[in-house]
Write an enzyme that holds these catalytic residues in place. Structure first.
Site, short mmCIF file in Angstrom:
data_model
loop_
_atom_site.label_atom_id
_atom_site.label_comp_id
_atom_site.label_asym_id
_atom_site.label_seq_id
_atom_site.Cartn_x
_atom_site.Cartn_y
_atom_site.Cartn_z
N LYS A 1 0.67 -1.17 -0.09
CA LYS A 1 -0.18 0.16 0.11
C LYS A 1 1.04 0.67 0.21
O LYS A 1 2.16 1.30 0.99
CB LYS A 1 -0.82 0.27 1.20
CG LYS A 1 -1.48 0.92 0.87
CD LYS A 1 -2.94 1.16 2.72
CE LYS A 1 -2.94 2.68 2.88
NZ LYS A 1 -3.39 3.07 4.24
N GLY B 1 -8.08 8.78 10.53
CA GLY B 1 -8.50 9.03 11.45
C GLY B 1 -9.61 10.30 11.99
O GLY B 1 -9.72 10.50 12.96
N GLY C 1 -10.55 7.15 7.19
CA GLY C 1 -11.37 8.23 7.79
C GLY C 1 -12.91 8.03 7.82
O GLY C 1 -13.90 8.99 8.14
N ASN D 1 -9.34 1.39 10.61
CA ASN D 1 -8.00 0.88 11.20
C ASN D 1 -8.85 1.82 12.60
O ASN D 1 -9.07 1.61 13.59
CB ASN D 1 -7.08 1.72 11.09
CG ASN D 1 -5.76 1.31 11.27
OD1 ASN D 1 -4.54 1.61 11.85
ND2 ASN D 1 -6.52 1.05 12.89
N THR D 2 -9.13 3.48 12.83
CA THR D 2 -9.12 3.57 13.44
C THR D 2 -10.74 3.78 14.89
O THR D 2 -10.69 3.91 14.86
CB THR D 2 -8.82 5.69 13.65
OG1 THR D 2 -7.68 5.74 13.57
CG2 THR D 2 -8.92 6.57 14.93
#
Ligand SMILES: CC(=O)[C@@H](O)[C@H](O)COP(=O)(O)O
Length: 255
Positions: free
Chosen positions: A96, A157, A184, A205-206
């Site tokens: 990535k 994030g 996001g 992720n976040t």
């Protein structure tokens, strides 16, 4: 089935491994997400010293494809160096490409990203660039030969969900490789939204690692992705300007 280069996956949810409170919580979230692809910043691993334990040691790696990312790179040269280190360490030939343009927005640098992809493709990598929701850049990168494009929903994030569905829709419509909406997202509805627009997958992720209960949120995200994909495949009704009765109205007298 999600196909990226020579890789195929049942799950359309790709999970980032940063910012979990501990390795146990992370393992539970990974399991609950049903993901088959885990992404991580190569710079977080001590690749020179494999005797030191790192988070990948706590996972059954036979079950997952690793997607190293070049987070921390701000130039094409840095991204290429990180990718080569990851491949030489036997992690994966898939990369990535994440070349960040500034420290406030964490938005990707389109010029350096393009340059990095050009070099990495020549070197035989399976290349997945993280980009802004830029229709033309997505197109140019596909002409170059990348194996997927990863447009951001909103900044990493930020949890703002999909800021520009219009651009994402066009990227998806024009795509000849998988489109993975990356970064996001906050809620399962955001993951479902991306999939309803026709995205091939979602990377987040976040939203999971920062939630109150990461395993529960990972499951919710999995369900959001699956629901959105099913809705996309089923075909949704067109949006109308005026009401359309949902029961037959023939023979009824309207006053
Ligand atoms: C781990 C990773 O690759 C992240 O940089 C990714 O872009 C996810 O972003 P969110 O944390 O906003 O989901």
């Amino acid at each position: 089935m999600l196909r990226i280069g020579n890789y195929t996956f049942e799950s359309r949810l790709l999970l980032g491994t940063g910012k979990f409170s501990d390795l146990e919580v992370q393992s539970q979230a990974v399991e609950a997400s049903g993901t088959e692809v885990l992404t991580f910043a190569v710079r977080r691993l001590n690749l020179e010293d494999r005797n030191k334990q790192h988070f990948l040691d706590t996972l059954d790696l036979k079950r997952y494809t690793l997607l190293p990312n070049t987070a921390g790179a701000s130039t094409a040269e840095e991204a290429v160096r990180i990718a080569e280190l990851a491949r030489a360490s036997g992690l994966c030939d898939m990369i990535k490409v994440e070349v960040i343009g500034d420290g406030i927005t964490l938005l990707p640098d389109p010029i350096e990203t393009y340059k990095a992809c050009e070099i990495l493709l020549e070197k035989g990598f399976t290349v997945l660039p993280y980009i802004s929701d830029d229709v033309i850049l997505a197109k140019r990168l596909q002409l170059l030969g990348v194996h997927a494009v990863m447009p951001g929903a909103s900044p990493i994030g930020a949890g703002r969900g999909i800021i520009n569905p219009y651009n994402l829709e066009i990227i998806i419509e024009q795509a000849v490789v998988p489109v993975i909406v990356d970064a996001g997202l906050r809620a399962p509805k955001d993951a479902a939204h991306a999939m309803e627009l026709g995205a091939d997958g979602v990377l987040l992720n976040t939203a999971v690692s920062g939630s109150g209960d990461p395993a529960k949120m990972a499951k919710a995200m999995r369900m959001g992705v699956e629901a959105g994909r099913l809705a996309y495949e089923a075909g949704m009704i067109p949006v109308k300007r005026y009401a359309a009765a949902s029961s037959p109205v023939e023979g009824m007298v309207h006053t």
